[in-house]
Design a protein around this motif. Structure first.
Motif, PDB file in Angstrom:
ATOM      1  N   UNK A 238       0.845  -1.205   0.000  1.00 14.53           N
ATOM      2  CA  UNK A 238       0.000   0.000   0.000  1.00 14.53           C
ATOM      3  C   UNK A 238       0.877   1.250   0.000  1.00 14.53           C
ATOM      4  N   UNK A 239       1.962   1.229   0.785  1.00 15.34           N
ATOM      5  CA  UNK A 239       2.883   2.371   0.809  1.00 15.34           C
ATOM      6  C   UNK A 239       3.541   2.567  -0.554  1.00 15.34           C
ATOM      7  N   UNK A 240       3.943   1.494  -1.194  1.00 11.65           N
ATOM      8  CA  UNK A 240       4.570   1.598  -2.513  1.00 11.65           C
ATOM      9  C   UNK A 240       3.642   2.302  -3.496  1.00 11.65           C
ATOM     10  N   UNK A 303      -7.417   6.486   1.298  1.00 11.56           N
ATOM     11  CA  UNK A 303      -7.268   6.033  -0.090  1.00 11.56           C
ATOM     12  C   UNK A 303      -8.328   6.655  -0.988  1.00 11.56           C
ATOM     13  N   UNK A 304      -9.528   6.873  -0.464  1.00 11.50           N
ATOM     14  CA  UNK A 304     -10.555   7.550  -1.254  1.00 11.50           C
ATOM     15  C   UNK A 304     -10.183   9.018  -1.486  1.00 11.50           C
ATOM     16  N   UNK A 305      -9.534   9.644  -0.500  1.00 11.28           N
ATOM     17  CA  UNK A 305      -9.070  11.020  -0.693  1.00 11.28           C
ATOM     18  C   UNK A 305      -8.012  11.082  -1.793  1.00 11.28           C
ATOM     19  N   UNK A 395      -4.048   5.218  -7.784  1.00  8.41           N
ATOM     20  CA  UNK A 395      -4.838   5.418  -6.562  1.00  8.41           C
ATOM     21  C   UNK A 395      -5.935   4.370  -6.448  1.00  8.41           C
ATOM     22  N   UNK A 396      -6.616   4.113  -7.563  1.00  7.69           N
ATOM     23  CA  UNK A 396      -7.662   3.103  -7.568  1.00  7.69           C
ATOM     24  C   UNK A 396      -7.081   1.718  -7.290  1.00  7.69           C
ATOM     25  N   UNK A 397      -5.919   1.434  -7.869  1.00 10.14           N
ATOM     26  CA  UNK A 397      -5.264   0.145  -7.625  1.00 10.14           C
ATOM     27  C   UNK A 397      -4.937  -0.020  -6.142  1.00 10.14           C
ATOM     28  N   UNK A 404      -9.120  -5.830  -1.023  1.00 10.27           N
ATOM     29  CA  UNK A 404      -8.936  -7.264  -1.234  1.00 10.27           C
ATOM     30  C   UNK A 404      -8.140  -7.917  -0.105  1.00 10.27           C
ATOM     31  N   UNK A 405      -7.316  -7.149   0.593  1.00  9.56           N
ATOM     32  CA  UNK A 405      -6.478  -7.725   1.643  1.00  9.56           C
ATOM     33  C   UNK A 405      -7.052  -7.541   3.047  1.00  9.56           C
ATOM     34  N   UNK A 406      -8.233  -6.959   3.165  1.00 11.82           N
ATOM     35  CA  UNK A 406      -8.825  -6.771   4.491  1.00 11.82           C
ATOM     36  C   UNK A 406      -8.947  -8.091   5.235  1.00 11.82           C
ATOM     37  N   UNK A 407      -9.413  -9.124   4.552  1.00 13.87           N
ATOM     38  CA  UNK A 407      -9.621 -10.405   5.211  1.00 13.87           C
ATOM     39  C   UNK A 407      -8.308 -11.121   5.529  1.00 13.87           C
TER      40      UNK A 407
END
Length: 435
Positions: A238-240, A303-305, A395-397, A404-407
């Motif tokens: 996510x940081x990348x 991420x939405x921002x 940003x969308x990616x 997708x990684x929440x779980x």
């Protein structure tokens, strides 16, 4: 002077054992970590507004003077790989103070430099030591804080980094106008020497004893952490993506603003960076939300921002107000997400904070490089509209990857990534992972 680890030193600098309550770490110490982080990182960026003066003084062509910044960035990367992990092997207090004295010497050497090769070598050292100090202080602050306030303390330190980044370019140009470019580095050496005195008097003795690993094993253990800690892998990706977005924008901004209809100077373009001061406030607030168990909630909004920022940014050619709004949204999203990432990874392995921050920031370095390279290529082919589409796509990616990684996140980031993944409902409700 009492040696750290002796009874006399322990009396002067008591250990910071974790305590319950939101005020376990004194506000003055939190503020010192923030100021020290900001002053340390500023040294890495002082040269950027001074390149024309450096080119003239050292007889370097304008095409080649960018090597000064390159040398600094090479030092940054080496620090993340070679110096930052040392905080898990040696006494952090001694390490910080020793690196700070070495940084003072490097700053003085830059001010005295007369040959280009000396300048480049010392700039590499400034990148090395300035980055090691900055990231080492953030890891130090995380280790010194109790678990209940770790996000708040890390957020404050990261807020100091944001302010240091923003003010470095402004103060560098101002001091250079008054006292020449060498005055920037001599002045910083004096400030850092004063900071040494403050840190020597106030830094607590680390509560976690350093591990007795050999240096090669210490460096190899960063790969082990990356393999073992799911939180580090997920938040690192996510940081990348996040820092790729950040550099897609900032690396390309000079191109439309220096062209018609604006034709702004580099100084005026750089002043737009001050709009990002809102990111410092976002960093502090995001850390508090992470302490309250809202890390994933904060991540989704941030991420939405990032994604939303590209709509006003796409109107840059026709509206400076849209540009300002877009910068605020972008910087708030990036800093809130950055602090949330750090708060989560610091909860996984308390004895490895320095290696965790070193590994995490390597994702940052890769993302920043990819963003800077890709945006200039896209601008050459598709102009500012292409840059905005690229930024929105990345940003969308990032948002899709997060969803997708929440779980896959552990039941609670503070319990480490070696535990089984929870159900989506449990993951969202867990402390540090949900709403």
């Amino acid at each position: 002077m009492a040696v750290s680890g002796t009874p006399a030193a322990e009396a002067a600098h008591p250990r910071t054992e974790p305590r319950n309550g939101p005020s376990a770490m004194p506000r003055a110490l939190v503020a010192l970590f923030a100021c020290a982080s900001g002053l340390s990182v500023a040294n890495v960026y002082y040269a950027q507004p001074l390149l024309d003066a450096l080119a003239a003084d050292f007889g370097i062509s304008l095409a080649a003077v960018g090597s000064v910044v390159t040398a600094t960035q090479v030092g940054c990367a080496l620090a993340l790989l070679l110096l930052v992990p040392l905080g898990d092997r040696v006494d952090r207090r001694r390490l910080m103070l020793g690196q700070l004295l070495a940084l003072v010497a490097a700053l003085v050497s830059v001010g005295l430099a007369r040959a280009p090769v000396i300048l480049l070598a010392e700039m590499l050292l400034i990148g090395l030591l300035g980055t090691a100090m900055t990231q080492g202080l953030i890891a130090y602050a995380a280790s010194a804080a109790s678990p209940e306030e770790r996000g708040r303390v890390v957020g404050a330190a990261q807020g100091g980094v944001v302010v240091g980044l923003l003010l470095a370019r402004v103060m560098s140009g101002l001091i250079a106008d008054l006292a020449g470019w060498r005055g920037v580095y001599f002045g910083s050496a004096v400030v850092m020497l004063a900071l040494f005195v403050l840190l020597w008097r106030a830094l607590p003795v680390p509560a976690v004893a350093p591990r007795r690993l050999s240096y090669p094993r210490l460096l190899l253990s960063m790969l082990t952490l990356l393999h073992r800690e799911r939180v580090l892998r997920i938040r690192g990706v996510i940081a990348l993506l996040m820092f790729a977005v950040f550099n897609i924008f900032w690396s390309a901004l000079v191109l439309p603003l220096s062209a018609p209809p604006y034709g702004f100077s580099h100084t005026l373009i750089g002043a737009f960076g001050l709009v990002g001061a809102a990111g410092a406030l976002a960093a502090a607030r995001a850390g508090q939300w992470a302490d309250q168990g809202r890390g994933q909630w904060t991540s989704g909004i941030a991420l939405m921002l990032l994604l939303a920022s590209w709509l006003p940014l796409s109107f840059t050619s026709s509206s400076l107000w849209a540009l300002v709004l877009g910068i605020v949204l972008l910087d708030v999203g990036v800093q809130a997400l950055h602090v949330t990432n750090q708060s989560m990874i610091f909860r996984t392995t308390p004895e490895a904070h320095s290696r965790l921050v070193g590994g995490y920031m390597l994702f940052y370095a890769v993302g920043s490089g990819l963003g800077a390279i890709s945006t200039t290529l896209v601008y050459a082919r598709a102009g500012w509209s292409g840059v905005c589409l690229l930024g929105a796509a990345v940003s969308l990616a990032a948002w899709v990857f997060w969803a997708m990684t929440l779980r896959l996140m552990p039941e609670c980031a503070s319990r480490g990534s070696r535990e089984p993944a929870p159900s989506p409902r449990e993951g969202m409700a867990a402390s540090g992972c949900g709403t």
